[in-house]
Design a protein around this motif. Sequence first.
Motif, PDB file in Angstrom:
ATOM      1  N   LYS A   1      13.276  59.147  -8.579  1.00 45.06           N
ATOM      2  CA  LYS A   1      11.985  58.783  -8.016  1.00 45.06           C
ATOM      3  C   LYS A   1      12.144  58.210  -6.613  1.00 45.06           C
ATOM      4  O   LYS A   1      13.021  57.382  -6.362  1.00 45.06           O
ATOM      5  CB  LYS A   1      11.277  57.761  -8.922  1.00 45.06           C
ATOM      6  CG  LYS A   1      11.069  58.253 -10.344  1.00 45.06           C
ATOM      7  CD  LYS A   1      10.200  59.490 -10.403  1.00 45.06           C
ATOM      8  CE  LYS A   1       9.991  59.950 -11.838  1.00 45.06           C
ATOM      9  NZ  LYS A   1       9.199  61.182 -11.927  1.00 45.06           N
TER      10      LYS A   1
ATOM     11  N   LYS B   1      10.247  53.268  -5.745  1.00 41.79           N
ATOM     12  CA  LYS B   1      10.894  52.465  -6.772  1.00 41.79           C
ATOM     13  C   LYS B   1      10.049  51.288  -7.237  1.00 41.79           C
ATOM     14  O   LYS B   1      10.208  50.821  -8.364  1.00 41.79           O
ATOM     15  CB  LYS B   1      12.243  51.962  -6.257  1.00 41.79           C
ATOM     16  CG  LYS B   1      13.247  53.081  -5.991  1.00 41.79           C
ATOM     17  CD  LYS B   1      14.586  52.513  -5.567  1.00 41.79           C
ATOM     18  CE  LYS B   1      15.609  53.633  -5.324  1.00 41.79           C
ATOM     19  NZ  LYS B   1      16.923  53.100  -4.917  1.00 41.79           N
TER      20      LYS B   1
ATOM     21  N   HIS C   1       9.954  50.986 -11.034  1.00 43.01           N
ATOM     22  CA  HIS C   1      10.093  52.171 -11.871  1.00 43.01           C
ATOM     23  C   HIS C   1      11.002  51.874 -13.059  1.00 43.01           C
ATOM     24  O   HIS C   1      12.041  51.217 -12.918  1.00 43.01           O
ATOM     25  CB  HIS C   1      10.679  53.315 -11.029  1.00 43.01           C
ATOM     26  CG  HIS C   1      10.850  54.594 -11.779  1.00 43.01           C
ATOM     27  ND1 HIS C   1      12.073  55.127 -12.081  1.00 43.01           N
ATOM     28  CD2 HIS C   1       9.939  55.443 -12.301  1.00 43.01           C
ATOM     29  CE1 HIS C   1      11.912  56.251 -12.752  1.00 43.01           C
ATOM     30  NE2 HIS C   1      10.630  56.468 -12.893  1.00 43.01           N
TER      31      HIS C   1
ATOM     32  N   SER D   1      17.989  57.207 -10.797  1.00 46.78           N
ATOM     33  CA  SER D   1      16.600  57.643 -10.828  1.00 46.78           C
ATOM     34  C   SER D   1      16.309  58.534  -9.624  1.00 46.78           C
ATOM     35  O   SER D   1      16.717  58.240  -8.502  1.00 46.78           O
ATOM     36  CB  SER D   1      15.667  56.429 -10.817  1.00 46.78           C
ATOM     37  OG  SER D   1      14.327  56.842 -10.692  1.00 46.78           O
TER      38      SER D   1
ATOM     39  N   CYS E   1      -0.198  53.956 -11.718  1.00 46.50           N
ATOM     40  CA  CYS E   1       1.111  54.317 -12.267  1.00 46.50           C
ATOM     41  C   CYS E   1       0.944  55.261 -13.443  1.00 46.50           C
ATOM     42  O   CYS E   1      -0.151  55.403 -14.003  1.00 46.50           O
ATOM     43  CB  CYS E   1       1.873  53.064 -12.707  1.00 46.50           C
ATOM     44  SG  CYS E   1       1.155  52.263 -14.151  1.00 46.50           S
TER      45      CYS E   1
END
Length: 420
Positions: A342, A345, A352, A340, A380
């Motif tokens: 991102k 997390k 995530h 990932s 989110c």
Amino acid sequence: MTHCFVLDAQGRKLSPTKEKRAWYLIRKQKAILKCKFPMVIQLVREVPEEEIDTTPIHLGIDDGSKLAGIALVQECGTENKPVFKGTIELRIDVKEKLAVRRGHRRYRRQHKKYRPARFDNRSSSRKEGRIPPSIRQKKDSVLRVVRQLTKWVRIDQIFLEDVLIDNRALEKGYKPYRWEYQQRNRLDENIRKAAILRDRNTCQDCGATNTRMEVHHITPRRLHGSDSIHNLITLCSKCHEKIAGEELLHSQRFYQKIKGKSISFRDAMHVMQGKTYLQKALREIAPLNLTTGGDTANKRIDWDIEKTHANDSIVICNLRVNPEQCEMKDWVIKPMKKRSSKKIKSANGIYHRDFVRYTKRNGESYIAYITALYPERNQCNMTTIDGKVLKRYGLSRLSLLWRFNRIYWLINSNEGGESW
């Protein structure tokens, strides 16, 4: 009918059982829940070797370019039963992402001093038997799902629908000579002349004859239009220049004039490429049997089974089943990237890619997976299983359904009932 995969205390794979039976064993503390999507339980006792059911289980795979069907059918003494079916959603954005990365790499290199041109000196792009990344990731997605299933259930045989498509014959509109297969795959002079002769050396737009004629792709090559004669029309140079950039506005009119149609061979080529790689990897898992699309279609019609990717994979297993047995839970399977990108997390106990339920104040709820986290505002972003993007929703109304583990197992929302 919904089935559950079963393991014993030693991790040995047993025959699948009904989900209701699995929940009963969990309530009686005779088994523990190992995975919820799809459901996998592990018994607290060890099953003796002589009590283990060894009836064969066949795995059927209907390979495709965008979707791939997969199913498990158990061979039984009285009536064969499908125990699992699903549709794997394959990624189709890899080529575009590689093109963007290539642009960034070339831009960076051009702005460095004293760097000679590299040209084609990358070993990975020149090695024999190399498969393009956009093709290989599709085959690897199918293999990832198959290898995950082998951890939960034994697979005695694998049945794969072998795709046999002559792309050059479809593209040219006739069966090419043997030596033509060795030529580069582009519009040749024979097809160009054939299109001009068919149109009698006349512009199909203005009717001009005594001028220079050009052959036009009705659906342009940049939009995956083919070099088939069914996609070519004769135009004079003025008419050809006039419609440049606006080809799709005139496509239906031109197709009606030549009685042709738009044919795309991209999907067929994606299935054909890499099939040897897929077959070799599957043979390492279990004995592999190849079948054809014609056999699948005939059996599906004879058995009166509705056509879907998942149902086709049931038919490919080569074990006759009743149409009512195919009306089972249809999983939507999404193999995700292992890494990932991102930076954040987790937030408020939510990670995530977690699989969650969001409940609104009016009682309406969404089943989705987390795509972005904003801990500073306790918010989110989510994507529902139907593909709807939800941005900046509060974390306080989320309830965790299951922790993500590299593959999403979602229930097809068209099946009705609770979708996750």
